[in-house]
Write a protein that holds these residues in place. Structure first.
Motif, PDB file in Angstrom:
ATOM      1  N   ILE A   5       5.705  -0.455   2.704  1.00  0.00           N
ATOM      2  CA  ILE A   5       4.810   0.350   1.884  1.00  0.00           C
ATOM      3  C   ILE A   5       5.493   0.680   0.559  1.00  0.00           C
ATOM      4  O   ILE A   5       6.713   0.749   0.481  1.00  0.00           O
ATOM      5  N   ALA A   6       4.659   0.863  -0.457  1.00  0.00           N
ATOM      6  CA  ALA A   6       5.191   1.121  -1.802  1.00  0.00           C
ATOM      7  C   ALA A   6       5.837   2.494  -1.897  1.00  0.00           C
ATOM      8  O   ALA A   6       6.762   2.705  -2.670  1.00  0.00           O
ATOM      9  N   GLY A   7       5.340   3.413  -1.131  1.00  0.00           N
ATOM     10  CA  GLY A   7       5.866   4.766  -1.167  1.00  0.00           C
ATOM     11  C   GLY A   7       4.960   5.693  -0.395  1.00  0.00           C
ATOM     12  O   GLY A   7       3.954   5.267   0.186  1.00  0.00           O
ATOM     13  N   VAL A   8       5.315   6.947  -0.376  1.00  0.00           N
ATOM     14  CA  VAL A   8       4.558   7.971   0.352  1.00  0.00           C
ATOM     15  C   VAL A   8       4.144   9.051  -0.627  1.00  0.00           C
ATOM     16  O   VAL A   8       4.974   9.567  -1.394  1.00  0.00           O
ATOM     17  N   GLY A   9       2.866   9.382  -0.615  1.00  0.00           N
ATOM     18  CA  GLY A   9       2.363  10.495  -1.409  1.00  0.00           C
ATOM     19  C   GLY A   9       1.824  11.563  -0.478  1.00  0.00           C
ATOM     20  O   GLY A   9       1.072  11.261   0.455  1.00  0.00           O
ATOM     21  N   ILE A  10       2.219  12.808  -0.713  1.00  0.00           N
ATOM     22  CA  ILE A  10       1.848  13.905   0.181  1.00  0.00           C
ATOM     23  C   ILE A  10       1.219  15.036  -0.622  1.00  0.00           C
ATOM     24  O   ILE A  10       1.768  15.463  -1.642  1.00  0.00           O
ATOM     25  N   GLY A  11       0.075  15.504  -0.178  1.00  0.00           N
ATOM     26  CA  GLY A  11      -0.516  16.735  -0.676  1.00  0.00           C
ATOM     27  C   GLY A  11      -0.426  17.779   0.417  1.00  0.00           C
ATOM     28  O   GLY A  11      -0.710  17.490   1.577  1.00  0.00           O
ATOM     29  N   THR A  12       0.004  18.971   0.069  1.00  0.00           N
ATOM     30  CA  THR A  12       0.213  19.984   1.100  1.00  0.00           C
ATOM     31  C   THR A  12      -0.153  21.380   0.619  1.00  0.00           C
ATOM     32  O   THR A  12      -0.078  21.672  -0.581  1.00  0.00           O
ATOM     33  N   ALA A  14       3.990   6.591  11.371  1.00  0.00           N
ATOM     34  CA  ALA A  14       4.548   5.478  12.145  1.00  0.00           C
ATOM     35  C   ALA A  14       3.449   4.589  12.695  1.00  0.00           C
ATOM     36  O   ALA A  14       3.569   3.356  12.717  1.00  0.00           O
ATOM     37  N   ASP A  15       2.368   5.208  13.133  1.00  0.00           N
ATOM     38  CA  ASP A  15       1.248   4.435  13.664  1.00  0.00           C
ATOM     39  C   ASP A  15       0.580   3.618  12.561  1.00  0.00           C
ATOM     40  O   ASP A  15       0.245   2.445  12.754  1.00  0.00           O
ATOM     41  N   LEU A  16       0.428   4.208  11.377  1.00  0.00           N
ATOM     42  CA  LEU A  16      -0.271   3.532  10.288  1.00  0.00           C
ATOM     43  C   LEU A  16       0.528   2.368   9.711  1.00  0.00           C
ATOM     44  O   LEU A  16      -0.039   1.337   9.342  1.00  0.00           O
ATOM     45  N   ILE A  17       1.836   2.520   9.607  1.00  0.00           N
ATOM     46  CA  ILE A  17       2.637   1.498   8.911  1.00  0.00           C
ATOM     47  C   ILE A  17       3.272   0.484   9.854  1.00  0.00           C
ATOM     48  O   ILE A  17       3.978  -0.411   9.414  1.00  0.00           O
ATOM     49  N   SER A  18       2.986   0.591  11.139  1.00  0.00           N
ATOM     50  CA  SER A  18       3.638  -0.297  12.104  1.00  0.00           C
ATOM     51  C   SER A  18       3.293  -1.764  11.872  1.00  0.00           C
ATOM     52  O   SER A  18       4.095  -2.650  12.173  1.00  0.00           O
ATOM     53  N   ASP A  19       2.109  -2.042  11.334  1.00  0.00           N
ATOM     54  CA  ASP A  19       1.700  -3.427  11.109  1.00  0.00           C
ATOM     55  C   ASP A  19       1.866  -3.878   9.658  1.00  0.00           C
ATOM     56  O   ASP A  19       1.429  -4.963   9.289  1.00  0.00           O
ATOM     57  N   ARG A  23       0.838  -1.191   0.000  1.00  0.00           N
ATOM     58  CA  ARG A  23       0.000   0.000   0.000  1.00  0.00           C
ATOM     59  C   ARG A  23       0.875   1.244   0.000  1.00  0.00           C
ATOM     60  O   ARG A  23       2.042   1.196   0.375  1.00  0.00           O
ATOM     61  N   ALA A  24       0.276   2.334  -0.419  1.00  0.00           N
ATOM     62  CA  ALA A  24       0.953   3.625  -0.313  1.00  0.00           C
ATOM     63  C   ALA A  24       0.448   4.338   0.927  1.00  0.00           C
ATOM     64  O   ALA A  24      -0.720   4.208   1.305  1.00  0.00           O
ATOM     65  N   LEU A  25       1.342   5.064   1.548  1.00  0.00           N
ATOM     66  CA  LEU A  25       0.944   5.949   2.636  1.00  0.00           C
ATOM     67  C   LEU A  25       0.590   7.297   2.023  1.00  0.00           C
ATOM     68  O   LEU A  25       1.421   7.916   1.349  1.00  0.00           O
ATOM     69  N   LEU A  55      -3.726   4.561   4.542  1.00  0.00           N
ATOM     70  CA  LEU A  55      -3.095   3.578   3.675  1.00  0.00           C
ATOM     71  C   LEU A  55      -4.035   3.316   2.505  1.00  0.00           C
ATOM     72  O   LEU A  55      -5.245   3.173   2.689  1.00  0.00           O
ATOM     73  N   VAL A  56      -3.485   3.262   1.289  1.00  0.00           N
ATOM     74  CA  VAL A  56      -4.299   3.127   0.079  1.00  0.00           C
ATOM     75  C   VAL A  56      -3.675   2.067  -0.813  1.00  0.00           C
ATOM     76  O   VAL A  56      -2.458   2.071  -1.042  1.00  0.00           O
ATOM     77  N   THR A  57      -4.509   1.147  -1.337  1.00  0.00           N
ATOM     78  CA  THR A  57      -4.021   0.139  -2.269  1.00  0.00           C
ATOM     79  C   THR A  57      -3.956   0.725  -3.680  1.00  0.00           C
ATOM     80  O   THR A  57      -4.510   1.787  -3.962  1.00  0.00           O
ATOM     81  N   ALA A  58      -3.327  -0.013  -4.594  1.00  0.00           N
ATOM     82  CA  ALA A  58      -3.226   0.424  -5.986  1.00  0.00           C
ATOM     83  C   ALA A  58      -4.578   0.421  -6.685  1.00  0.00           C
ATOM     84  O   ALA A  58      -4.719   0.993  -7.766  1.00  0.00           O
TER      85      ALA A  58
END
Length: 316
Positions: free
Chosen positions: A61-68, A51-56, A3-5, A18-21
């Motif tokens: 994860i495939a990567g991180v996408g950020i909108g800001t 850290a909380d989301l990806i701990s399990d 999944r991507a964060l 977390l989002v799947t493809a």
């Protein structure tokens, strides 16, 4: 399935999921944005949510996408310019800051402006999913825009393509924009401006949602303010549609949740300004709500990962 964060950094809150493809979202969480504590505190808050989301996630994860918020150089992941909604945000290297904090073998950290991410989400799974090109308009506290052509964001030579909030607009003369100039669309048509004009004309402190509700109920002062805002937006959209010729226009954000009192004068004004060849361009309501920017950020992360694989590449 990896999944991507996805992360959406706003002036008041940070959302992450977390989002799947395939666009399935899970484990969404939020936290207040420490906007007055500076950029490092904001990046720390993002890292804590992540850290909380990806701990399990045993497979990573495939990567991180950020909108800001802010004008973003997507190539470097840096904030080119920003209002003081987030103190000291301009100049922040978001990509490196998140990479350092999360560590591990991150294949991609992608950073986009929040409205660009919103547009990517609507183009992937929302109101523009069948469109070859999209003009996205987001009308909330402020006003932003984004342009997608052939599935790719077009951000311009200075990373500011689609910034419709700073288009000089009839009706905004003498009104001061948050960028410190006068006469821009955002000074007339944003949620903050609607509330500010109501306070000036009616002497009542309230928010844009309440002003719009009063306009829908027929209150003359509120109705005039909301119509002026909608008409100004219609003029500005017409100018961009004439310049870009998109397959569709998608309008989202809190103000766009209004009813006919806002939508009708906006659409009518835009149609009246357009030449016949463009008069039928669809102007539609966004579909994904607060999930749009997260989905778009995730899509950008997956696209960046695909672009690194031989024979692939749907980079946004």
């Amino acid at each position: 399935m990896k999944r991507a964060l996805a992360v959406d950094i706003g002036g008041t809150k940070i959302a992450a999921a977390l989002v799947t493809a395939d666009g399935e979202m899970s484990r969404r969480c939020e936290a207040p944005t420490p906007a007055d504590q500076g950029p490092q505190a904001v990046l720390d808050a993002v890292a804590a949510l992540a850290a909380d989301l990806i701990s399990d996630e045993s497979d990573g994860i495939a990567g991180v996408g950020i909108g800001t918020a802010g004008v973003v150089d997507a190539c470097s992941g840096c904030i080119v310019s920003s209002t003081e909604t987030i103190s000291g945000w301009a100049g922040t290297d978001v990509r490196s800051g998140i990479h350092e904090r999360l560590g591990g073998d991150l294949a991609a950290v992608v950073v986009h402006n929040d409205v660009d991410a919103h547009a990517l989400g609507e183009a992937w799974l929302g109101a523009a999913r069948a469109a070859s090109s999209v003009l996205m308009i987001a009308v909330g506290t402020g006003i932003g825009g984004a342009i997608i052509v052939g599935g790719r964001l077009w951000t311009g030579a200075h990373h500011a393509a689609g910034e419709i909030g700073h288009v000089p607009t009839p009706g905004a003369e003498g009104l001061r924009c948050p960028c410190s100039r006068e006469g821009h669309l955002e000074a007339l048509a944003s949620g903050a401006s609607i509330a500010r004009r109501y306070r000036t004309l009616a002497g009542v402190e309230t928010n844009a949602r309440t002003v719009i509700e009063r306009a829908e109920a027929g209150e003359p002062v509120a109705l005039g303010i909301v119509r002026d805002a909608a008409i100004g937006l219609g003029h500005a959209i017409a100018g961009l549609v004439t310049t870009i010729d998109p397959a569709c226009v998608v309008v989202g954000g809190g103000v766009a949740e209004s009813g006919a009192v806002w939508w009708e004068p906006m659409r009518e004004t835009c149609r009246a300004d357009l030449i016949d060849a463009l008069a039928a361009v669809p102007i539609v309501r966004a579909e994904l709500g607060s999930s749009a920017a997260l989905l778009g950020a995730a899509r950008a992360a997956f696209d960046a990962l695909d672009a690194t694989r031989p024979g692939e590449g749907r980079a946004s």
